[in-house]
Design an enzyme around this catalytic site. Structure first.
Site: not given
Ligand code: IPM
Ligand code: MG
Length: 359
Positions: A142, A191, A223, A247, A251
């Site tokens: 970001y 990751k 994943d 982020d 959600d």
């Protein structure tokens, strides 16, 4: 006690849910003899319209002077052009960076009264879901170097994902500290099989873990982590992750708990200062209709009382009132199911206020 709170209602449903939440806060003030002073400020699309910038200097300055910030939501169709130079989201990112809010706590709790609105089967939900997502908030992709260019007539663009060990260490510590107060398990999601930054992240997390021998640590790749969250959400206690993965995962976590309209968040830096906002956005499609769910903002206000003001009892009173209202069957549209009582934004707030009064 007296507290100074910066209030940024923002755009879309932001002003509606903030208004109702301040009503709840005023009720708490009355009941426990506190004084909350509100300083209303602009940010987001409304600030672009009024002042030409998403985050006016004065807003940031006033937030810095306050004890805590309450934010509704920002953005909307009118400003929804990702190609634009000036965008409402810059206000959120500017506030996070400008106030050094590097730690984002996003509790995803499925209330036992809302099991029927979770899209997951009851065999998966079991006794319930209670996950705390600890998301790094001022670093990573970001905020890394970004740019675009045309090279040999071909357009290109890049964003850089970079973390230093200090940024990782401070957020990892918060995850472990949080786990100590909960079920003593941290799942780090990264990751590391592909990204160099994730390998450093994982190494520092393991280093921090050594100071917390009572906390169990495990690692998942993003994943697999995203899959496990719907396959077996009860395996999680605290999820520690970076800015972008956080982020996305928050959600996802919100959906398994029924509705994104239920989840609060706290963005913290040092010195107990914090910014509190629902994790949902401005929902421009339902803005102005009075049907938005105010509970995420009400619960964010409850987090503010606990984390910034240290008012544990007052915070708990709000949480209990919300639970009671759900138990009694009151539902906004997003969490409505058969046999329940449909209420609008304001009515939901009034129900919570009434419960607080009765406690
Ligand atoms: C969130 C939002 C923000 C983010 C946007 C609005 C910049 O999605 O708080 O989760 O990506 O962090
Ligand atoms: Mg988001």
């Amino acid at each position: 006690m007296e507290y100074n709170i910066a209030v940024i209602p923002g755009d879309g449903i932001g002003p509606e849910v903030v208004d109702v939440s301040l009503g709840v806060l005023n009720k708490v003030a009355k009941k426990f003899n506190h004084k909350f002073n509100y300083n209303f400020l602009q940010a987001g699309g409304c600030a672009i319209d009024a002042e030409g910038v998403p985050l006016p200097e004065n807003t940031l300055k006033e937030c810095k002077k306050s004890d805590a910030v309450i934010l509704g939501a920002i953005g909307g169709f009118k400003w929804d052009n990702p190609e634009a130079k000036i965008r409402p989201e810059q206000a959120i990112l500017g506030l996070r960076a400008g106030l050094n809010l590097y730690c984002n706590l996003r509790p995803a709790i499925l209330s036992k009264w809302l099991k029927e609105v979770s899209p997951l089967k009851s065999s998966i939900i079991g006794e319930g879901i209670d996950i705390l997502v600890v998301r790094e908030l001022t670093g990573g992709i970001y905020f890394g170097e970004k740019g675009k260019a045309v090279v040999n007539g071909v357009e290109e663009a890049y964003d850089t994902l970079k973390y230093n060990e200090n940024e990782i260490r401070r957020i990892a510590k918060i995850a472990f500290e949080s786990a100590m107060k909960r079920n003593r398990k941290v799942t780090n999601i990264d990751k590391a099989n592909v990204l160099e930054s994730s390998r450093l992240w994982r190494r520092i997390v393991e280093e921090v873990a050594e100071e917390y021998s009572e906390v169990e640590l495990n690692h998942l790749y993003i994943d697999n982590g995203a899959m496990q969250l719907v396959k077996n959400p009860r395996q999680f206690d605290v999820i520690l992750t970076d800015n972008m993965f956080g982020d996305i995962l928050s959600d996802e976590a919100s959906m398994i708990t029924g509705s994104i309209g239920m989840l609060p968040s706290a963005s913290l830096g040092g010195n107990n200062f914090g910014l509190y906002e629902p994790i949902h956005g401005s929902a421009p499609d339902i803005a102005g209709k009075g049907i938005a769910n105010p509970l995420a903002t009400i619960l964010s206000v409850s987090m503010m009382l606990k984390y910034t003001f240290g008012l544990e009892k007052e915070s708990k009173v709000i949480e209990d009132a919300v639970s009671k209202v759900l138990e009694k069957g009151y539902r906004t549209l997003d969490i409505l199911s058969e046999g329940k009582i449909k209420v609008c934004t304001k009515e939901m707030g009034d129900m919570v206020i009434k419960e607080i009064g009765g406690m």
